[in-house]
Design an enzyme around this catalytic site. Structure first.
Site, short mmCIF file in Angstrom:
data_model
loop_
_atom_site.label_atom_id
_atom_site.label_comp_id
_atom_site.label_asym_id
_atom_site.label_seq_id
_atom_site.Cartn_x
_atom_site.Cartn_y
_atom_site.Cartn_z
N MET A 1 -26.38 25.01 14.98
CA MET A 1 -25.41 24.98 13.89
C MET A 1 -26.09 24.32 12.69
SD MET A 1 -22.96 26.55 15.14
CE MET A 1 -21.68 26.29 13.91
N CYS A 2 -25.45 24.44 11.54
CA CYS A 2 -26.17 24.07 10.33
C CYS A 2 -25.23 23.60 9.23
CB CYS A 2 -26.96 25.27 9.84
SG CYS A 2 -28.32 24.90 8.72
N GLY A 3 -25.73 22.66 8.42
CA GLY A 3 -25.13 22.37 7.14
C GLY A 3 -25.88 23.17 6.11
N ASN B 1 -24.77 29.32 9.59
CA ASN B 1 -24.02 28.27 10.27
C ASN B 1 -23.07 28.95 11.22
OD1 ASN B 1 -22.68 25.92 11.02
ND2 ASN B 1 -21.32 25.96 9.25
#
Length: 769
Positions: free
Chosen positions: A52-54, A129
């Site tokens: 997952m990602c910002g 994301n």
């Protein structure tokens, strides 16, 4: 009230016996133990890599002197979403003197860590994301982000972009730069499960920003989950318009929170343009020739037949309940002073300590509860169709849970920021590490942007923590025994309990599961007499909120062979106020209601997972969950008529009115603020996952006639979410199956902590302090 008395009785049994046999309809404890050991206890055959990602993208003038990397890291919470790796790219758009700055912060969950933004040899760049749980073929050892970039890069035809994204099953928000066409694509999944905000510039000097969270003090809005957006830089700008954003609307889409269809009229402009200046260089247009294919199924609107077995059982139960109480009123409780509909369990301190915190209660009036259990058991025994549907729901929900918890490494969260490995070349993580410098307060960093050649567009790749391969293969027995891969927001209600029971069937008994239960401190206790003196609550009783009691009740019905870490998260008023000021108000933004504040604070403390073990050999010890995946029960009420407004609509307009209300709920799930919950949970470097919103689960529930999913002629705690209650009973949760709906702000008692006279829809002044 009687349902909660039975729950308290279950708590007492658990506290006295510690490992009570699990009850299952028409079964014995031995049969239940055998079932637990045989069901779904195997890993997936394929292992693909996920993170997952910002994510953040800034579109600004090429002459802008702002050091956006420094600015984003110092003035936003994007970096907290991805503590394991961060990277950035600069893209020269090549026209209009415009540049793009893209930055990604990765939360690594499994497999080889892949930095973001990810760029291919053609210059196409992706910030992703999301999780791909289905729809696209992911080979063994492949990474979600790499596969999606490869698929998106297969053609520059807009229909290809749309059809590729329409296949993806799972939560997502993305930003994709298509180099050949000079197009910036972005959007969110149909349920809005991942946050993506935009800042629309008020004048030509301001940047256009896309971000998972707010950046600086700029005004942001949540991007409506109504389709895919495209910003084309190769278009000739028109007078007063530098940026033209095209919307490819999702088929049959409506604006979140309404039944207003997305169209190219005044409503379209008003919805996207709300609050923007007339001087803004951004304009919107709707693509009418091509739409984004929708995965949202049509709701089955079949009406019930009056001679069905379900109706006969319903009529029989209503007849038995008539007399002193009506079918819908027998669970109502007295309300006085600070009590509300959630105050069903009155507890008394006893001398004996226990896993649940010395709970004792008087038992009475269990006959009606017994009638409810008999009703459910009769349906299981005599109604073949609803029994089959319950089995099918268990199966599809089981698969959804399994997809969300499998193949995770044991990764201990770092107490500080990620380690920093700076290089101008790509490399595997991570041979040279040093601590991140401490983050300063929200000061603005300035400086010239670096040149945008091939190498500098991939500079500053930072990897966090230990070597990732070592983290995945680590087999330390103490960690394996004590720390869980998965945590569950666990109120003890039917939604979280069913998810928990299904998670139990996915993992070996040797693996622990964290059950996170939040309670906000109860400050005073009215004497019960008008004008009486309020007295302080004793140290233990002040945490015995309804969710704590039902949590222990549900725990007593779970598999006794599993190591459950029941985490008591106890929140005092000073801690609440401090966390709201320092964290929650920034994450809830751009939302600002009392309801957003209450839920946001409760979920933030739950996601942190810091509390005290309430059961087992380590009872009373401090404990912090290290699980990076948190399962949440959101989405069940919307699909299964679980809210009180569903009863109101049913009482006024019958089955047709209920069908219309549920259809409205499903179409506006993206407006139920899952983006807010994503911002809150991921702020801890953890990921929220919603099994009830799995695409296959939604499709199945939409295909089932409403009269099998709910029967609101039946009493509260039985008629709503009826099909799920049958599932819970079949999973060995007979008492939990009969609990009525109770929202987290009432069950945790945060709604009572500061100003109980506020309305949920009121603007919360505390968020601005």
């Amino acid at each position: 009230m009687f349902v909660y008395i039975i729950c308290a009785f279950k708590v007492i049994l658990y506290l006295n016996q510690h490992h009570s046999p699990v009850r299952v309809a028409n079964g014995t404890p031995d049969k239940q133990k055998k079932a637990c050991s045989l069901s779904f206890r195997f890993p997936f055959q394929q292992q693909h890599h996920s993170a997952m990602c910002g994510i953040c993208c800034v579109c600004s003038n090429a002459q802008d002197s702002v050091d956006w990397k420094d600015f984003i890291e110092k003035s936003s919470r994007v970096g907290r979403r991805g503590p394991d790796c961060n990277s950035c790219s600069h893209i020269d758009v090549g026209c209009r003197g415009t540049q793009l700055f893209l930055q990604g912060h990765v939360l690594h969950l499994r497999g080889q860590l892949t930095p973001q933004p990810l760029q291919d040899h053609n210059g196409n760049t992706l910030l992703w994301n999301g999780e791909i749980f289905g729809g696209l073929e992911i080979g063994d050892g492949e990474n979600d982000t790499q596969v999606l970039l490869r698929e998106l890069s297969g053609s520059v035809n807009p229909s290809h972009i749309l059809s590729t994204l329409a296949k993806v099953q799972g939560p997502w928000a993305f930003i994709y730069w298509e180099e050949k066409t000079k197009c910036l694509w972005f959007g969110r999944d149909m349920f809005g499960r991942r946050s993506l905000l935009w800042h629309l510039p008020q004048n030509r000097k301001e940047p256009f920003i896309l971000s998972s969270t707010q950046v600086g003090d700029q005004e942001f809005q949540e991007i409506p989950s109504v389709g895919i957006y495209c910003l084309r830089f190769n278009e000739v700008p028109t007078e007063g318009c530098d940026l033209q954003i095209h919307l490819y609307q999702r088929e049959d889409s409506v604006w979140p929170g309404t039944l207003e269809r997305v169209d190219n009229g005044q409503i379209f402009q008003d919805r996207l343009w709300s609050g923007q200046s007339e001087m803004s260089p951004v304009k919107f247009s709707l693509e009418t020739d091509l739409k984004f294919p929708s995965q949202m199924p049509k709701l089955n609107k079949a009406l019930p037949s009056m001679d069905s077995d379900l109706e006969k059982c319903s009529d029989g139960l209503k007849t038995k309940l008539s007399g002193s109480e009506s079918a819908g009123d027998h669970l109502k409780t007295k309300q006085s002073g600070s009590e509300s509909a959630g105050d069903h369990l009155k507890t008394k301190q006893s001398g004996s300590e226990s896993a649940g915190g010395h709970l004792k209660t008087k038992l009475s009036g269990s006959e009606l509860v017994g009638d409810h259990q008999k009703y459910v058991e009769k349906l299981i025994q005599s109604d073949e169709e609803i029994n089959t549907l319950a089995d099918q729901l268990i199966d599809v929900l089981q698969q959804a849970v399994k997809k969300r918890i499998y193949n995770q490494p044991y990764l201990t969260l770092n107490s500080g920021r990620s380690a920093d490995c700076t290089s101008g070349v790509k490399r595997s993580p991570c041979s040279q590490c040093k601590p991140h410098p401490p983050r300063k307060s929200d000061d603005l960093g300035t400086g010239k942007l670096p040149v945008t050649d091939e190498e500098s567009r991939r500079e500053n790749i930072s990897f966090g923590g230990e070597d990732n391969h070592a983290a995945e293969t680590h087999t330390d027995s103490t960690r394996e025994q004590d720390h869980a891969k998965v945590a569950i927001l666990f109120s003890g209600g039917i939604d979280s309990a069913v998810i928990t029971a299904l998670a139990d069937r996915c993992l070996p008994d040797s693996e622990p599961i964290d059950l996170i239960n939040v309670a906000f401190e109860q400050q005073i206790k009215p004497s019960g007499k008008k004008g009486g003196v309020s007295v302080a609550i004793d140290d233990q009783e002040r945490w015995n909120v309804p969710d704590r009691l039902t949590g222990y009740s549900a725990l007593s019905e779970l598999n006794p062979n599993r190591k459950w870490n029941f985490i008591q998260v106890n929140v005092s008023l000073p801690e609440l106020q401090q966390v709201r000021s320092n964290h929650v108000r920034h994450l809830v933004y751009p939302l600002d209601t009392v309801l957003d504040d209450s839920i946001g604070c409760a979920v933030w403390f739950a996601a942190r997972g810091q509390g005290v073990i309430g059961n087992g050999a380590r009872q009373g010890e401090p404990y912090t969950s290290t699980a990076r995946v948190i399962l949440c029960g959101m989405g069940a009420d919307e699909q299964l008529a679980g809210y009180s407004r569903h009863r109101g609509r049913f009482s006024e307009q019958g089955w047709r009115g209920l069908l219309d209300e549920v259809e409205l709920e499903i179409t506006r799930i993206s407006a139920r603020n899952l983006g807010r919950d994503d911002r809150i949970i991921t702020d801890h470097g953890k990921e929220s996952r919603f099994p009830f919103l799995d695409e296959d689960v939604v499709k199945f529930l939409c295909s089932v006639p409403m009269y099998y999913k709910a029967n609101l002629d039946l009493p509260r705690g039985l008629g709503e979410k009826l099909l799920l209650r049958i599932c819970a009973t079949k999973l060995g949760l007979p008492s939990t199956a009969l609990l009525p709906k109770r929202a987290i702000q009432f069950g945790s008692r945060i709604a009572k902590m500061e100003n109980s006279k506020e309305k949920a829809s009121d603007k919360c002044k505390r968020l601005g302090e």
